[in-house]
Design an enzyme around this catalytic site. Structure first.
Site, PDB file in Angstrom:
ATOM      1  N   TYR A 156     -14.895 -11.680  -0.259  1.00  0.00           N
ATOM      2  CA  TYR A 156     -15.544 -10.378  -0.505  1.00  0.00           C
ATOM      3  C   TYR A 156     -16.755 -10.532  -1.424  1.00  0.00           C
ATOM      4  O   TYR A 156     -17.762  -9.844  -1.258  1.00  0.00           O
ATOM      5  CB  TYR A 156     -14.542  -9.389  -1.112  1.00  0.00           C
ATOM      6  CG  TYR A 156     -13.485  -8.933  -0.132  1.00  0.00           C
ATOM      7  CD1 TYR A 156     -13.720  -7.862   0.726  1.00  0.00           C
ATOM      8  CD2 TYR A 156     -12.266  -9.585  -0.042  1.00  0.00           C
ATOM      9  CE1 TYR A 156     -12.760  -7.443   1.636  1.00  0.00           C
ATOM     10  CE2 TYR A 156     -11.295  -9.182   0.868  1.00  0.00           C
ATOM     11  CZ  TYR A 156     -11.551  -8.110   1.703  1.00  0.00           C
ATOM     12  OH  TYR A 156     -10.600  -7.709   2.610  1.00  0.00           O
TER      13      TYR A 156
ATOM     14  N   ARG B 286      -3.176   6.864   1.122  1.00  0.00           N
ATOM     15  CA  ARG B 286      -3.663   8.063   1.812  1.00  0.00           C
ATOM     16  C   ARG B 286      -2.636   8.792   2.662  1.00  0.00           C
ATOM     17  O   ARG B 286      -2.817   9.968   2.979  1.00  0.00           O
ATOM     18  CB  ARG B 286      -4.843   7.712   2.712  1.00  0.00           C
ATOM     19  CG  ARG B 286      -6.037   7.238   1.946  1.00  0.00           C
ATOM     20  CD  ARG B 286      -7.349   7.682   2.578  1.00  0.00           C
ATOM     21  NE  ARG B 286      -8.357   7.783   1.538  1.00  0.00           N
ATOM     22  CZ  ARG B 286      -8.647   8.902   0.881  1.00  0.00           C
ATOM     23  NH1 ARG B 286      -8.071  10.030   1.195  1.00  0.00           N
ATOM     24  NH2 ARG B 286      -9.543   8.900  -0.084  1.00  0.00           N
TER      25      ARG B 286
ATOM     26  N   ASP C 295      -6.750  -2.778  -7.447  1.00  0.00           N
ATOM     27  CA  ASP C 295      -7.273  -3.453  -6.257  1.00  0.00           C
ATOM     28  C   ASP C 295      -7.603  -4.888  -6.623  1.00  0.00           C
ATOM     29  O   ASP C 295      -7.867  -5.196  -7.790  1.00  0.00           O
ATOM     30  CB  ASP C 295      -8.516  -2.734  -5.720  1.00  0.00           C
ATOM     31  CG  ASP C 295      -8.836  -3.209  -4.309  1.00  0.00           C
ATOM     32  OD1 ASP C 295      -8.188  -2.743  -3.361  1.00  0.00           O
ATOM     33  OD2 ASP C 295      -9.709  -4.086  -4.161  1.00  0.00           O
TER      34      ASP C 295
ATOM     35  N   ARG D 100      -6.462  11.349  -5.807  1.00  0.00           N
ATOM     36  CA  ARG D 100      -7.655  10.601  -5.385  1.00  0.00           C
ATOM     37  C   ARG D 100      -8.894  11.513  -5.382  1.00  0.00           C
ATOM     38  O   ARG D 100      -9.970  11.114  -5.831  1.00  0.00           O
ATOM     39  CB  ARG D 100      -7.388  10.008  -4.000  1.00  0.00           C
ATOM     40  CG  ARG D 100      -8.541   9.335  -3.313  1.00  0.00           C
ATOM     41  CD  ARG D 100      -8.829   7.979  -3.901  1.00  0.00           C
ATOM     42  NE  ARG D 100      -9.944   7.356  -3.192  1.00  0.00           N
ATOM     43  CZ  ARG D 100     -11.219   7.677  -3.389  1.00  0.00           C
ATOM     44  NH1 ARG D 100     -11.537   8.596  -4.262  1.00  0.00           N
ATOM     45  NH2 ARG D 100     -12.172   7.072  -2.709  1.00  0.00           N
TER      46      ARG D 100
ATOM     47  N   ARG E  89       0.829  -1.227   0.000  1.00  0.00           N
ATOM     48  CA  ARG E  89       0.000   0.000   0.000  1.00  0.00           C
ATOM     49  C   ARG E  89       0.854   1.264   0.000  1.00  0.00           C
ATOM     50  O   ARG E  89       0.463   2.273   0.600  1.00  0.00           O
ATOM     51  CB  ARG E  89      -0.950   0.033   1.199  1.00  0.00           C
ATOM     52  CG  ARG E  89      -2.029  -1.015   1.169  1.00  0.00           C
ATOM     53  CD  ARG E  89      -3.215  -0.558   0.327  1.00  0.00           C
ATOM     54  NE  ARG E  89      -4.157  -1.653   0.133  1.00  0.00           N
ATOM     55  CZ  ARG E  89      -5.228  -1.851   0.876  1.00  0.00           C
ATOM     56  NH1 ARG E  89      -5.516  -1.029   1.845  1.00  0.00           N
ATOM     57  NH2 ARG E  89      -6.018  -2.852   0.614  1.00  0.00           N
TER      58      ARG E  89
HETATM   59  O1  1CP Z   1       0.003  -1.937  -2.404  1.00  0.00           O
HETATM   60  C1  1CP Z   1      -0.270  -1.014  -3.209  1.00  0.00           C
HETATM   61  O2  1CP Z   1       0.130   0.147  -3.076  1.00  0.00           O
HETATM   62  C2  1CP Z   1      -1.007  -1.379  -4.488  1.00  0.00           C
HETATM   63  C3  1CP Z   1      -2.396  -1.175  -4.524  1.00  0.00           C
HETATM   64  C4  1CP Z   1      -3.341  -2.067  -3.719  1.00  0.00           C
HETATM   65  C5  1CP Z   1      -3.274  -3.445  -3.417  1.00  0.00           C
HETATM   66  C6  1CP Z   1      -2.141  -4.402  -3.682  1.00  0.00           C
HETATM   67  C7  1CP Z   1      -4.570  -1.590  -3.220  1.00  0.00           C
HETATM   68  C8  1CP Z   1      -5.040  -0.195  -3.312  1.00  0.00           C
HETATM   69  N1  1CP Z   1      -5.263  -2.661  -2.701  1.00  0.00           N
HETATM   70  C9  1CP Z   1      -4.494  -3.804  -2.793  1.00  0.00           C
HETATM   71  C10 1CP Z   1      -4.835  -5.177  -2.386  1.00  0.00           C
HETATM   72  C11 1CP Z   1      -6.040  -5.415  -1.559  1.00  0.00           C
HETATM   73  N2  1CP Z   1      -7.271  -4.820  -1.628  1.00  0.00           N
HETATM   74  C12 1CP Z   1      -6.119  -6.432  -0.570  1.00  0.00           C
HETATM   75  C13 1CP Z   1      -4.991  -7.404  -0.255  1.00  0.00           C
HETATM   76  C14 1CP Z   1      -3.964  -6.829   0.638  1.00  0.00           C
HETATM   77  C15 1CP Z   1      -4.411  -6.342   1.986  1.00  0.00           C
HETATM   78  O3  1CP Z   1      -4.887  -7.164   2.789  1.00  0.00           O
HETATM   79  O4  1CP Z   1      -4.277  -5.148   2.243  1.00  0.00           O
HETATM   80  C16 1CP Z   1      -7.411  -6.408  -0.019  1.00  0.00           C
HETATM   81  C17 1CP Z   1      -7.953  -7.302   1.073  1.00  0.00           C
HETATM   82  C18 1CP Z   1      -8.136  -5.392  -0.695  1.00  0.00           C
HETATM   83  C19 1CP Z   1      -9.567  -5.016  -0.484  1.00  0.00           C
HETATM   84  C20 1CP Z   1      -9.657  -3.604  -0.081  1.00  0.00           C
HETATM   85  N3  1CP Z   1      -9.554  -2.555  -0.954  1.00  0.00           N
HETATM   86  C21 1CP Z   1      -9.738  -3.102   1.223  1.00  0.00           C
HETATM   87  C22 1CP Z   1      -9.820  -3.932   2.508  1.00  0.00           C
HETATM   88  C23 1CP Z   1     -11.200  -3.888   3.040  1.00  0.00           C
HETATM   89  C24 1CP Z   1     -11.562  -4.819   4.178  1.00  0.00           C
HETATM   90  O5  1CP Z   1     -12.382  -4.336   4.987  1.00  0.00           O
HETATM   91  O6  1CP Z   1     -11.140  -5.969   4.269  1.00  0.00           O
HETATM   92  C25 1CP Z   1      -9.739  -1.693   1.103  1.00  0.00           C
HETATM   93  C26 1CP Z   1      -9.856  -0.667   2.212  1.00  0.00           C
HETATM   94  C27 1CP Z   1      -9.593  -1.369  -0.278  1.00  0.00           C
HETATM   95  C28 1CP Z   1      -9.481  -0.014  -0.900  1.00  0.00           C
HETATM   96  C29 1CP Z   1      -8.107   0.333  -1.329  1.00  0.00           C
HETATM   97  N4  1CP Z   1      -7.317  -0.421  -2.180  1.00  0.00           N
HETATM   98  C30 1CP Z   1      -6.129   0.236  -2.402  1.00  0.00           C
HETATM   99  C31 1CP Z   1      -6.160   1.461  -1.660  1.00  0.00           C
HETATM  100  C32 1CP Z   1      -5.069   2.501  -1.640  1.00  0.00           C
HETATM  101  C33 1CP Z   1      -7.395   1.506  -0.996  1.00  0.00           C
HETATM  102  C34 1CP Z   1      -7.935   2.618  -0.120  1.00  0.00           C
HETATM  103  C35 1CP Z   1      -8.774   3.554  -0.925  1.00  0.00           C
HETATM  104  C36 1CP Z   1      -8.408   4.960  -0.685  1.00  0.00           C
HETATM  105  O7  1CP Z   1      -8.363   5.333   0.489  1.00  0.00           O
HETATM  106  O8  1CP Z   1      -8.161   5.715  -1.625  1.00  0.00           O
END
Ligand code: 1CP
Length: 340
Positions: free
Chosen positions: A149, A27, A73, A36, A23
């Site tokens: 999910y 943010r 994502d 964003r 990540r």
């Molecule tokens: O790592 C990076 O910088 C690359 C981008 C990336 C990756 C690899 C994002 C951007 N998401 C992911 C993978 C991802 N997405 C996972 C696997 C890794 C982990 O456990 O963190 C999972 C479970 C998700 C699903 C997801 N997407 C969640 C988790 C929700 C939950 O309650 O379980 C969330 C919050 C997101 C949104 C998201 N994805 C990525 C970002 C930067 C964000 C936040 C959105 C934002 O604030 O702009």
């Protein structure tokens, strides 16, 4: 020029170890928040190659990490399979839940590829702009984690909805997992063809299953996914992240054939060194909480991770994603300490 991260994945220790953060585009960076806000929705950001390439490159420019990870994502795959996906500000993903075997069977078997094209364009643009020596990582979610999910419609603490449906209608659930294996293999191969140099498979919820189900829904599908990608693109380096799998990780490595494993924060370090790093290179493990805290707490945490793993093939990273309220200066401090 050699790429330190690729060298580690080939089993060659680097000193200092290459560094990136899960990540790392996110943010905690003001420049990410600006893009964003301009994008409107999170999915708009993922599907806009200009903006997605820009946020992928931001942490590389600011910190000089050794790897960039495609900004996207894991839930773009359900979206491309026709499920309604959105992201609620400050809460997380929301999908139309698939609560019955019949709903699973009604899903298309293949992604609408036109939906995913902008992501491959993002990969091409990032690749063209990446500094020498920096590795571009492609990724997808593991079938089990993505399925949790799709069934629950959101993140869940215990993955109960997916477990319940897998128990009630194992045949329909196996169909969903098969669809995800095939869709993810195509998706990863397309990322490789667009310029990704290695891959990571995120299995965030691998730790929630009892052994038989872990085998059936995590290990076997991941093994098939790895095999399908390598059948089409031989030699592809793949990092697995079976978060929470702990003592089952050596078996996961042997059975899936991943080249490296990303380690969560809570893993027993001696076990990880003696039973995992002796098999494959490892990555990760720094507590995201220590990074948020900073100062001497962070220094100590960095030193402990280095002491445990930097004697062998190792990629410095966090045990999970960076927390959104982490100060940028703490990331700079961490990097300086790893690279000193
Ligand atoms: O790592 C990076 O910088 C690359 C981008 C990336 C990756 C690899 C994002 C951007 N998401 C992911 C993978 C991802 N997405 C996972 C696997 C890794 C982990 O456990 O963190 C999972 C479970 C998700 C699903 C997801 N997407 C969640 C988790 C929700 C939950 O309650 O379980 C969330 C919050 C997101 C949104 C998201 N994805 C990525 C970002 C930067 C964000 C936040 C959105 C934002 O604030 O702009």
């Amino acid at each position: 020029m050699n790429k330190p991260l690729i060298d580690v994945l080939a089993g060659v220790r680097q000193a200092p170890p290459p560094v990136w953060m899960m990540r790392q585009a996110g943010r905690y960076l003001p420049e990410y928040r600006a893009v964003r806000d301009k994008a409107g929705s999170f999915l708009n950001l993922c599907f806009n190659p200009d903006m997605a390439a820009e946020v992928t490159l931001q942490p590389i420019r600011r910190f000089g990490f050794d790897a960039a990870i495609l900004f996207s994502d894991i839930l773009v795959i359900p979206h491309a399979l026709g499920q309604t996906v959105s992201f609620v500000e400050g809460e997380g993903p929301r999908l139309d839940p698939l609560t019955t075997g019949a709903a699973l069977k009604a899903l298309p078997r293949q992604c609408d590829d036109t939906i995913l094209q902008p992501i491959y364009e993002t990969v091409r643009r990032v690749k063209a702009e990446l500094p020498e020596g920096v590795t571009l990582i492609g990724f997808c979610g593991a079938p089990w984690t993505v399925a949790t999910y799709m069934v629950a419609g959101q993140g869940t603490p215990d993955q109960a909805p997916a477990k319940r449906l897998a128990a009630a209608d194992p045949e329909a659930f196996a169909g969903l997992i098969d669809t995800l294996v095939e869709a993810s293999a195509d998706y990863l191969v397309n990322q490789l063809d667009a310029g990704a140099e290695c891959l990571q498979i995120f299995d965030t919820w691998a730790g929630s299953l009892p052994p038989e189900d872990f085998e059936r829904w995590c290990v076997a599908p991941t093994a098939r996914l790895v095999k399908m990608v390598r059948a089409k693109r031989p030699g592809t380096r793949i990092i697995g992240f079976p978060r929470g799998a702990g003592r089952s990780i050596p078996h996961y490595v042997d059975a899936t054939g991943v080249d490296a494993v990303s380690l969560e924060t809570a893993i027993d370090r001696q076990f990880a060194r003696e039973q995992i790093q002796c098999r494959v290179p490892v990555q990760g493990n720094l507590d995201p909480e220590a990074l948020r805290t900073g100062g001497e707490t962070l220094d100590r945490a960095v030193d402990e991770v280095l002491a445990a793993f930097a004697g062998g093939p190792f990629i410095f990273n966090l045990g999970h994603g960076i927390l959104p309220d982490t100060p940028v200066e703490h990331v700079e401090r961490m990097l300086a300490r790893v690279r000193r």
